[in-house]
Every structure is written in structure tokens, then in C-alpha cells.
Design an enzyme around this catalytic site. Structure first.
Site, PDB file in Angstrom:
ATOM      1  N   TYR A  16       0.835  -1.208   0.000  1.00  0.00           N
ATOM      2  CA  TYR A  16       0.000   0.000   0.000  1.00  0.00           C
ATOM      3  C   TYR A  16       0.874   1.264   0.000  1.00  0.00           C
ATOM      4  O   TYR A  16       0.629   2.199  -0.765  1.00  0.00           O
ATOM      5  CB  TYR A  16      -0.907  -0.050   1.227  1.00  0.00           C
ATOM      6  CG  TYR A  16      -1.906   1.071   1.326  1.00  0.00           C
ATOM      7  CD1 TYR A  16      -3.060   1.087   0.541  1.00  0.00           C
ATOM      8  CD2 TYR A  16      -1.704   2.123   2.217  1.00  0.00           C
ATOM      9  CE1 TYR A  16      -3.985   2.118   0.650  1.00  0.00           C
ATOM     10  CE2 TYR A  16      -2.628   3.150   2.329  1.00  0.00           C
ATOM     11  CZ  TYR A  16      -3.765   3.147   1.545  1.00  0.00           C
ATOM     12  OH  TYR A  16      -4.687   4.172   1.655  1.00  0.00           O
ATOM     13  N   LYS A  51       1.073   4.201  -2.840  1.00  0.00           N
ATOM     14  CA  LYS A  51       0.729   5.594  -2.540  1.00  0.00           C
ATOM     15  C   LYS A  51       1.922   6.529  -2.757  1.00  0.00           C
ATOM     16  O   LYS A  51       1.748   7.699  -3.090  1.00  0.00           O
ATOM     17  CB  LYS A  51       0.181   5.711  -1.116  1.00  0.00           C
ATOM     18  CG  LYS A  51      -1.160   4.973  -0.933  1.00  0.00           C
ATOM     19  CD  LYS A  51      -2.219   5.524  -1.876  1.00  0.00           C
ATOM     20  CE  LYS A  51      -3.566   4.868  -1.709  1.00  0.00           C
ATOM     21  NZ  LYS A  51      -4.583   5.438  -2.605  1.00  0.00           N
TER      22      LYS A  51
HETATM   23  P1  NAP Z   1     -13.191   2.321   0.980  1.00  0.00           P
HETATM   24  O1  NAP Z   1     -14.232   2.863   1.900  1.00  0.00           O
HETATM   25  O2  NAP Z   1     -12.639   0.975   1.218  1.00  0.00           O
HETATM   26  O3  NAP Z   1     -13.777   2.411  -0.523  1.00  0.00           O
HETATM   27  C1  NAP Z   1     -12.961   1.996  -1.584  1.00  0.00           C
HETATM   28  C2  NAP Z   1     -13.614   2.364  -2.886  1.00  0.00           C
HETATM   29  O4  NAP Z   1     -12.734   1.964  -3.957  1.00  0.00           O
HETATM   30  C3  NAP Z   1     -14.939   1.649  -3.107  1.00  0.00           C
HETATM   31  O5  NAP Z   1     -15.844   2.546  -3.719  1.00  0.00           O
HETATM   32  C4  NAP Z   1     -14.577   0.517  -4.059  1.00  0.00           C
HETATM   33  O6  NAP Z   1     -15.622   0.151  -4.942  1.00  0.00           O
HETATM   34  C5  NAP Z   1     -13.477   1.167  -4.872  1.00  0.00           C
HETATM   35  N1  NAP Z   1     -12.622   0.190  -5.543  1.00  0.00           N
HETATM   36  C6  NAP Z   1     -11.824  -0.759  -4.983  1.00  0.00           C
HETATM   37  N2  NAP Z   1     -11.207  -1.477  -5.943  1.00  0.00           N
HETATM   38  C7  NAP Z   1     -11.647  -0.982  -7.135  1.00  0.00           C
HETATM   39  C8  NAP Z   1     -11.375  -1.298  -8.490  1.00  0.00           C
HETATM   40  N3  NAP Z   1     -10.521  -2.286  -8.819  1.00  0.00           N
HETATM   41  N4  NAP Z   1     -11.995  -0.577  -9.455  1.00  0.00           N
HETATM   42  C9  NAP Z   1     -12.853   0.424  -9.134  1.00  0.00           C
HETATM   43  N5  NAP Z   1     -13.144   0.768  -7.870  1.00  0.00           N
HETATM   44  C10 NAP Z   1     -12.543   0.079  -6.878  1.00  0.00           C
HETATM   45  O7  NAP Z   1     -11.921   3.308   0.899  1.00  0.00           O
HETATM   46  P2  NAP Z   1     -11.737   4.808   1.433  1.00  0.00           P
HETATM   47  O8  NAP Z   1     -11.281   4.727   2.816  1.00  0.00           O
HETATM   48  O9  NAP Z   1     -12.901   5.633   1.056  1.00  0.00           O
HETATM   49  O10 NAP Z   1     -10.454   5.237   0.554  1.00  0.00           O
HETATM   50  C11 NAP Z   1     -10.573   5.937  -0.662  1.00  0.00           C
HETATM   51  C12 NAP Z   1      -9.174   6.315  -1.157  1.00  0.00           C
HETATM   52  O11 NAP Z   1      -8.516   7.107  -0.164  1.00  0.00           O
HETATM   53  C13 NAP Z   1      -8.290   5.098  -1.394  1.00  0.00           C
HETATM   54  O12 NAP Z   1      -7.428   5.341  -2.493  1.00  0.00           O
HETATM   55  C14 NAP Z   1      -7.477   5.019  -0.107  1.00  0.00           C
HETATM   56  O13 NAP Z   1      -6.272   4.360  -0.301  1.00  0.00           O
HETATM   57  C15 NAP Z   1      -7.296   6.486   0.203  1.00  0.00           C
HETATM   58  N6  NAP Z   1      -7.004   6.731   1.618  1.00  0.00           N
HETATM   59  C16 NAP Z   1      -7.894   6.379   2.593  1.00  0.00           C
HETATM   60  C17 NAP Z   1      -7.588   6.627   3.916  1.00  0.00           C
HETATM   61  C18 NAP Z   1      -8.519   6.281   5.064  1.00  0.00           C
HETATM   62  O14 NAP Z   1      -8.121   6.450   6.220  1.00  0.00           O
HETATM   63  N7  NAP Z   1      -9.731   5.839   4.835  1.00  0.00           N
HETATM   64  C19 NAP Z   1      -6.356   7.220   4.239  1.00  0.00           C
HETATM   65  C20 NAP Z   1      -5.474   7.553   3.226  1.00  0.00           C
HETATM   66  C21 NAP Z   1      -5.816   7.317   1.911  1.00  0.00           C
HETATM   67  P3  NAP Z   1     -16.535  -1.192  -4.739  1.00  0.00           P
HETATM   68  O15 NAP Z   1     -17.076  -1.127  -3.342  1.00  0.00           O
HETATM   69  O16 NAP Z   1     -17.565  -1.047  -5.792  1.00  0.00           O
HETATM   70  O17 NAP Z   1     -15.615  -2.343  -4.950  1.00  0.00           O
END
Ligand code: NAP
Length: 246
Positions: free
Chosen positions: A154, A158
């Protein structure tokens, strides 16, 4: 405001992507809600946007698949005429210690988080070059800057997003296209809801502002980077992390 603009948000069925889609639509953009598996949740996002007076469409595509991304982006351009804003938000985790991490876990995370962003930029940038304008926003993470034990795949994906962002920013700047990254810290979503209570407490202790962030707080940063007001900002990494990394 974003009236008349078309935005594509990947992984917008849940969490941060959902909040970004809702925010951009509330500012007047037509939003294409991309998802991979969560069709019903993507439809809910569309209904929420429409209930608020906005407009959106739902489009399934696995962003890790180069050929499918080409068709996805071409279909969006054919149907809606243009793409002004691309938010590469889709992301997954497959955590584990480096010595025990499977090749498949490494490849899947890189393919979704890093190659997925390349795939969409590859096809959207051609359209933005024709339009001589555009905004690309890529979701990185604080761990792409600091590293994190148990997240070699990861963190690499990133950190890769930051390099991709800066290279694309340099290539596309002469045509009025900006490319920036957002590096969230711990945000309340499905991704962080799996953290055990002890790990959560330890994480909060590292956050100067003293709590996890909300998806809407990341969406506010994305909305700014997508706006006219951010027209002179490119190649940057905006931390939305409660002060974790400074
Ligand atoms: P999340 O709640 O797990 O949601 C992930 C999203 O990505 C879902 O809509 C999922 O769609 C989609 N996804 C996964 N694999 C995919 C693929 N192969 N093609 C298209 N869509 C895909 O994640 P989140 O926490 O909102 O995170 C969103 C972004 O922010 C990510 O890039 C994550 O790395 C980044 N981020 C998050 C955090 C945090 O603390 N939450 C911190 C730093 C960075 P489906 O459900 O339809 O599969």
C-alpha cells in the site's frame, strides 16, 4: 462553482469517493460514479445526488484493467461529451508483514491503487489535452510519504501516486491541466473500520488534532483542487491528516 463540468470519480460507491462525488455534484458538476463491485451502493450515491438537485451517472469498471478503463473513459466521452475533472480515488489494502506478503497481495494493491490511476489518466489526458483544460486529483496517503509497517504494498502504491502526479503535472501543465494529490491520514471509512480498538487508539495518539478525519473533510480539499480558484496549483501533495505529517 462547477456548472457545465463533467467529473469522473473512481471508487465513488463508498467512503471518501462517495463524499467527493456528492460534493462535486453539489457544486454543479455532472458526476460519473465509478464502482467495481458495490452496484447498489453506487446507485444510492446517484439517488443522494439527485435528491439534492444534482445529476450523476453510475458506471462499473475495474480500474486495474487497462482495456476496460479505455472503454470506460471512451464511453463517458461519447455519452457526456467531455471530462473536466478526474478523481482517482479507487483503492484497496491487503496488509501484512513484508516477509509474509504474497506476490498476489502485492500485485493487486499496486494494480488497483497505482496502475488504476495510470490507466484512467492515460485515456482522460488525451481528452483534456484537446479541451486545453482539466483537473486531475489523485488519492495518495500519509503512508506514501512516511511508510508503514505491514503496508509495504500500500505504501509503495501511494508513494508511486506522488511520483505519477508530479510527472503528469509536468507533462500536462502547458495545456492548462493541473494534477495534484491528496494525502489523507486516518479517515472514518470502511477501510479504517477494520482497525482493532488498540490500533485505533495508538493511531489517534499520533494525530495532533486528536481524532480521525471525515470523508467530507477530504472531499472539501478535492473540491478546492477541482475549482477555478486552484488554477495556479499543480504537482502538489495536499495533506488532510489532522497534522500527522508536518
Ligand atoms: P473504501 O471505503 O474501502 O472504498 C474503496 C472504494 O474503492 C470503493 O468505492 C470501491 O468500490 C473502490 N474500488 C476498490 N477497488 C476498485 C477497483 N478495482 N476498481 C474500481 N473501484 C474500486 O476506501 P476509502 O477509505 O474511502 O479510501 C478511498 C481512497 O482514499 C483510497 O485510495 C485510499 O487508499 C485512500 N485513503 C484512505 C484513507 C482512510 O483512512 N480511509 C487514508 C489515506 C488514503 P466497490 O465497493 O464497488 O468495490
Amino acid at each position: 462553482m462547477l456548472s457545465g463540468k463533467t467529473a469522473v470519480v473512481t471508487g465513488a460507491s463508498r467512503g471518501i469517493g462517495r463524499a467527493i462525488a456528492v460534493k462535486l455534484a453539489s457544486m454543479g458538476a455532472f458526476v460519473v460514479i465509478n464502482y467495481n463491485g458495490s452496484e447498489e451502493r453506487a446507485m444510492e450515491v446517484k439517488r443522494e445526488i439527485e435528491a439534492g438537485g444534482g445529476a450523476a451517472a453510475v458506471c462499473q469498471c475495474d480500474v486495474s484493467d487497462y482495456g476496460k478503463c479505455e472503454s470506460f473513459i471512451q464511453n463517458v466521452i461519447r455519452e457526456y461529451g467531455r471530462i473536466d475533472i478526474l478523481v482517482n480515488n479507487a483503492g484497496v489494502t491487503r496488509d501484512g508483514l513484508l516477509m509474509k506478503m504474497s506476490e498476489e497481495a502485492f500485485d493487486q494493491v499496486i494494480a488497483t491503487n497505482l496502475k488504476g490511476a495510470f490507466n484512467t489518466i492515460r485515456f482522460v489526458s488525451r481528452q483534456m489535452l484537446k479541451q486545453k483544460s482539466g483537473r486531475i486529483i489523485n488519492l495518495s496517503s500519509v503512508v506514501g510519504v512516511t511508510g508503514n509497517a505491514g503496508q509495504a504494498n500500500y505504501a509503495a502504491s501511494k508513494a508511486g501516486i506522488i511520483g505519477l502526479t508530479k510527472a503528469a503535472a509536468r507533462e500536462l501543465a502547458s495545456r492548462g491541466i493541473t494534477v495534484n494529490a491528496i494525502a489523507p491520514g486516518f479517515i472514518e471509512t470502511d477501510m479504517t473500520s477494520v482497525l482493532p480498538e488498540k490500533a485505533r487508539e495508538a493511531s489517534v495518539a499520533q494525530i495532533p488534532l486528536g481524532s480521525f478525519g471525515k470523508p467530507e473533510q477530504v472531499a472539501a480539499a478535492a473540491a478546492f483542487l477541482a475549482s477555478e480558484d486552484a488554477g495556479y496549483i499543480t504537482g502538489q501533495v495536499l495533506h488532510v491528516d489532522g497534522g500527522m505529517v508536518m
